[in-house]
Design an enzyme around this catalytic site. Structure first.
Site, PDB file in Angstrom:
ATOM      1  N   SER A 265       0.858  -1.193   0.000  1.00  0.00           N
ATOM      2  CA  SER A 265       0.000   0.000   0.000  1.00  0.00           C
ATOM      3  C   SER A 265       0.885   1.231   0.000  1.00  0.00           C
ATOM      4  O   SER A 265       2.031   1.187   0.441  1.00  0.00           O
ATOM      5  CB  SER A 265      -0.863   0.040   1.257  1.00  0.00           C
ATOM      6  OG  SER A 265      -0.108   0.470   2.365  1.00  0.00           O
ATOM      7  N   ASP A 266       0.364   2.347  -0.501  1.00  0.00           N
ATOM      8  CA  ASP A 266       1.063   3.587  -0.214  1.00  0.00           C
ATOM      9  C   ASP A 266       0.850   3.871   1.269  1.00  0.00           C
ATOM     10  O   ASP A 266      -0.057   3.318   1.899  1.00  0.00           O
ATOM     11  CB  ASP A 266       0.585   4.742  -1.097  1.00  0.00           C
ATOM     12  CG  ASP A 266       1.613   5.871  -1.110  1.00  0.00           C
ATOM     13  OD1 ASP A 266       2.520   5.853  -0.259  1.00  0.00           O
ATOM     14  OD2 ASP A 266       1.517   6.771  -1.958  1.00  0.00           O
ATOM     15  N   TRP A 267       1.695   4.735   1.804  1.00  0.00           N
ATOM     16  CA  TRP A 267       1.713   4.940   3.262  1.00  0.00           C
ATOM     17  C   TRP A 267       0.427   5.649   3.708  1.00  0.00           C
ATOM     18  O   TRP A 267       0.263   6.840   3.504  1.00  0.00           O
ATOM     19  CB  TRP A 267       2.963   5.712   3.643  1.00  0.00           C
ATOM     20  CG  TRP A 267       4.130   4.844   4.008  1.00  0.00           C
ATOM     21  CD1 TRP A 267       4.877   4.949   5.150  1.00  0.00           C
ATOM     22  CD2 TRP A 267       4.693   3.744   3.283  1.00  0.00           C
ATOM     23  NE1 TRP A 267       5.846   3.979   5.166  1.00  0.00           N
ATOM     24  CE2 TRP A 267       5.761   3.232   4.048  1.00  0.00           C
ATOM     25  CE3 TRP A 267       4.408   3.108   2.070  1.00  0.00           C
ATOM     26  CZ2 TRP A 267       6.536   2.140   3.640  1.00  0.00           C
ATOM     27  CZ3 TRP A 267       5.163   2.029   1.661  1.00  0.00           C
ATOM     28  CH2 TRP A 267       6.205   1.561   2.448  1.00  0.00           C
ATOM     29  N   GLY A 269      -2.568   4.491   2.620  1.00  0.00           N
ATOM     30  CA  GLY A 269      -3.515   4.355   1.507  1.00  0.00           C
ATOM     31  C   GLY A 269      -4.610   3.323   1.731  1.00  0.00           C
ATOM     32  O   GLY A 269      -5.418   3.076   0.841  1.00  0.00           O
TER      33      GLY A 269
END
Ligand code: BGC
Length: 738
Positions: A265-267, A269
């Site tokens: 995941s993006d941080w 997200g």
């Protein structure tokens, strides 16, 4: 006999415990075994708690392995321009290590503007070595989101506006990184083309634009680059967060492309446990545990894929099938990285890497305008050089968000110029304007303080005085890495330069017509004074060796050979997204320009760009012959080859990027006037001539038919166009597809 029985018993025991009898190594640790066998063996030894632990973070940048089994933790690092400094366990502040100063490589816009695949490979190999040495097994980069608007604050981390160029450049970068036993993590999948409302904006895009423009570089990363991990994006698509998006991750990435790697995941997200379980995500990082804003510290157990997930399993609301799949993928990643005993050791902060960075920087710099051959600086006739502008002294390896670095050193443009020519000419500096006076960014302190108290009138007067009697004026300005410039989390507010630079440049041009503007940026900027300024150089964010690379190009030690990887529009309204009022949108943003992004929009609407995609000048000249084709007609299964001669007609060595564009003369669906389908960078000595060839098949002729949900190459007439840029067309040849 008794001894034999004992041996058999031991063998049986070992094999039932998953051990390899010969060397007593458990199967999952036996690197002679196929990876899938090792994965299954490790998986069956793990408890549910261990599995849950593995799929989410334990600190800002790491996730647990399985200590009991000797499976190491996963350690991620930004990415994409150098290895990020160590931060505290659960804070973004620097940890204060003294041995984590990296080599900062040029920003990815500079890399893509080299149009040199070998340099993309060198970049990947070098940054991968740095990551490996620092014991990171996932490098959070490269980024390949398409340049849709010049206002996107993160364009500098990406590879430009063209899906073909980005695809060709991303593959060698990935292979270079992964040759170190470090996973590249291509980001941000997908449609992450703005920073405004980045956590919530729902992107509405048609399938043609999705498949033809926004996905190809990711697809190439997966299918040609064999990338081991992919990072989801913050934004939404079809109303779902991209980090757990059924359409993007399950259907396209895993379904259509067969991606076997890890989706990170993006941080922050992730915001839904069920979707995170079912929609293709494997690892959750950086979640804000209080919705999508902030959270308590060390709240990792509260992550969507932590307690809430294990509770569901405990209550029998869900089985462990999805969990096992996630863990399988993470184990595979471990076997390819931390558990590969043969991977190299890496190296960090080395001269070799600095030189690699400089080479990339030198080849990425683009000579945009060179009226009266103002460049290279003629040192035999130059006694005094006026250097003006904040960016001549400002560190650009810091700031900008997650790509900010603690570089081992950074040569600013002024330092580079002084070092190269300080003993041949007098160099006088004036700041001229104040942009961002920050000299301390998250613990990285600039060599010179940027504090400035004098009023603008005084700064202007000083700059004009310095410029007046100089032989040449180098205005080194552009954007910087502070909010609303080139910076994560914010988009720019305007195409024009900030801090009164436009006015100052015009004023300087009045007192000295020998003026060169060096644009330090990762984005296009407006240049209302273009006719007053004979020399214009695109100087990017060039990393550790920035000033040396720039000086080498300005004095002509290096002949520039970069070409723009995106269009510079004259004004915002010349860009499709802005012309249609579709940037940055609100809760949602509609990509109504569809496939007509960048030069595709300019071509369609016959808009003359300020500087075209693919444009870049040299200190020498090139003459192109007429392009020929090896056949007039091709069958669907055939290939066709185009050849063109290119000659260096000047008096010094240089490199030219020869570009092949294809036009579909008539098609059932609207198509761009032309599209890039090949490029080659050729080095030519003075007077030398080479034949450049391009071989394509029908994929280069295809478009994505959204009704059929498939790529289609329609029979009929096509044109192969050879250009030195998307608007500097040299010749064309017709051919047809049967
Ligand atoms: C960025 C990512 C980055 C991550 C970790 C996020 O805010 O969007 O690109 O890799 O932070 O720093």
């Amino acid at each position: 006999m008794l001894k034999n029985v004992k041996t058999i018993v031991v063998l049986l025991l070992l094999s039932s415990a998953g051990m390899n009898a010969q060397n007593k190594v458990p199967v999952y640790l036996d690197d002679k075994k196929p990876i899938e066998e090792r994965v299954e063996d490790a998986l069956k030894r793990m408890t549910t708690e261990e599995k849950i632990a593995m799929i989410h973070a334990q600190s800002k940048f790491s996730s647990p392995g399985v200590k009991r089994l000797g499976i190491p933790e996963n350690w991620m690092t930004d990415g994409p321009h150098g290895i990020r400094t160590e931060v505290k366990w659960d804070e973004w502040d620097q940890a204060g290590w003294t041995n984590d100063s990296c080599i900062a490589f040029p920003a990815l816009t500079a890399l893509s503007s080299t149009w040199n695949k070998e340099l993309a490979s060198l970049y990947g190999k070098s940054i991968g070595e740095e990551a490996r040495y620092r014991n990171k097994n996932v490098l959070l980069g490269p980024g390949v989101n398409i340049y849709r608007s010049p206002l996107n604050g993160r364009n500098f981390e990406y590879m430009g506006e063209d899906p073909f160029l980005a695809s060709k450049m991303v593959v060698p970068y990935i292979k270079g990184v992964q040759s170190n036993g470090v996973a590249a993590c291509v980001k941000h999948f997908a449609l992450n083309n703005q920073e405004t409302n980045r956590n919530s904006v729902d992107v509405i895009v048609d399938d043609r634009a999705l498949y033809e423009i926004y996905l190809p570089a990711f697809k190439a990363a997966v299918q040609e680059g064999d990338v081991w991990s992919i990072m989801g994006a913050y934004n939404k698509y079809k109303g779902q967060q991209c980090c757990h998006n059924e359409y993007l991750l399950n259907d396209i990435l895993r379904g259509e492309w067969g991606f076997k790697g890890v989706v990170v995941s993006d941080w922050g997200g992730v915001n839904d446990t069920k979707q995170a379980i079912h929609n293709g995500l494997d690892m959750e990082f950086g979640s804000w545990t209080n919705g999508l804003s902030w959270g308590t510290s060390n709240a990792y157990d509260n992550y969507y894929l932590a307690k809430p997930y294990s509770e569901m399993i405990r209550k029998g609301e869900i089985g462990t099938k999805e969990l096992d799949e996630k863990v399988r993928r993470i184990l595979r990643l471990s076997f390819l990285t931390t558990m590969d005993r043969n991977r190299p050791f890496g190296s960090f902060g080395t001269e070799e890497h600095a030189i690699a960075g400089r080479k990339i920087a030198e080849e990425g710099i683009v000579l945009l305008q060179n009226n009266n051959n103002i460049l290279p600086i003629n040192l035999s006739k130059t006694k005094k050089i006026a250097v003006i502008g904040e960016n001549a002294i400002k560190m650009m390896t810091v700031g900008g968000g997650s790509s900010s670095l603690k570089a081992r050193y950074e040569i600013t443009p002024l330092e580079g110029l002084k070092k190269r020519i300080g003993n041949q000419a007098e160099i006088v500096y004036a700041r001229g304007y104040v942009g961002d006076p920050t000299s301390n960014y998250n613990g990285v302190v600039a060599k010179v303080s940027l504090e400035e108290k004098r009023p603008q009138a005084e700064l202007t007067a000083e700059a004009l005085k310095v410029a007046k009697d100089a032989d040449i004026v180098l205005f080194i300005g552009g954007l910087n890495k502070s909010p609303n410039q080139d910076d994560e989390g914010h988009d720019r507010k305007e195409l024009n330069l900030s801090y009164g630079q436009d006015k100052l440049i015009s004023e300087l041009a009045k007192v000295n017509k020998n003026i060169v503007f060096v644009n330090i940026s990762g984005n296009a900027v407006a240049m209302p004074w273009i006719k007053e300024v004979p020399g214009i150089v695109q100087g990017w964010f060039l990393g550790t060796e920035a000033g040396n690379a720039l000086a080498n190009v300005l004095v002509g030690d290096v002949n520039p050979s970069g070409k723009l990887s995106f269009t510079f529009p004259v004004k915002l309204a010349d860009n499709g997204a802005h012309a249609l009022g579709e940037f940055p949108g609100g809760d949602s943003v509609k990509y109504n320009e569809g496939i007509f992004v960048g030069y595709r929009w300019a071509d369609k609407n016959k808009i003359k760009p300020l500087f075209s995609f693919g444009h870049g000048l040299s200190y020498t000249t090139f003459a192109y012959g007429k392009v020929t084709a090896d056949k007039k007609q091709m069958n669907a299964g055939d290939k066709i080859t185009f050849s063109v001669n290119v000659k260096n007609t000047g008096s010094r060595e240089g490199s030219e990027v020869v570009q092949l564009y294809i036009t579909d003369v008539k098609s059932s669906l609207p198509r761009p006037v032309k599209e890039l389908k090949g490029f080659e960078k050729v080095a030519l000595k003075a007077g030398e001539e080479k034949t450049v060839t391009f071989t394509i098949d029908k994929t280069a002729l295809s478009f994505f038919d959204d009704k059929k949900h498939d790529w289609v190459a329609e029979p009929g007439d096509f044109e192969a166009i050879i250009g030195a840029s998307s608007t500097d067309i040299k010749s064309k040849v017709n051919f047809s597809l049967k």
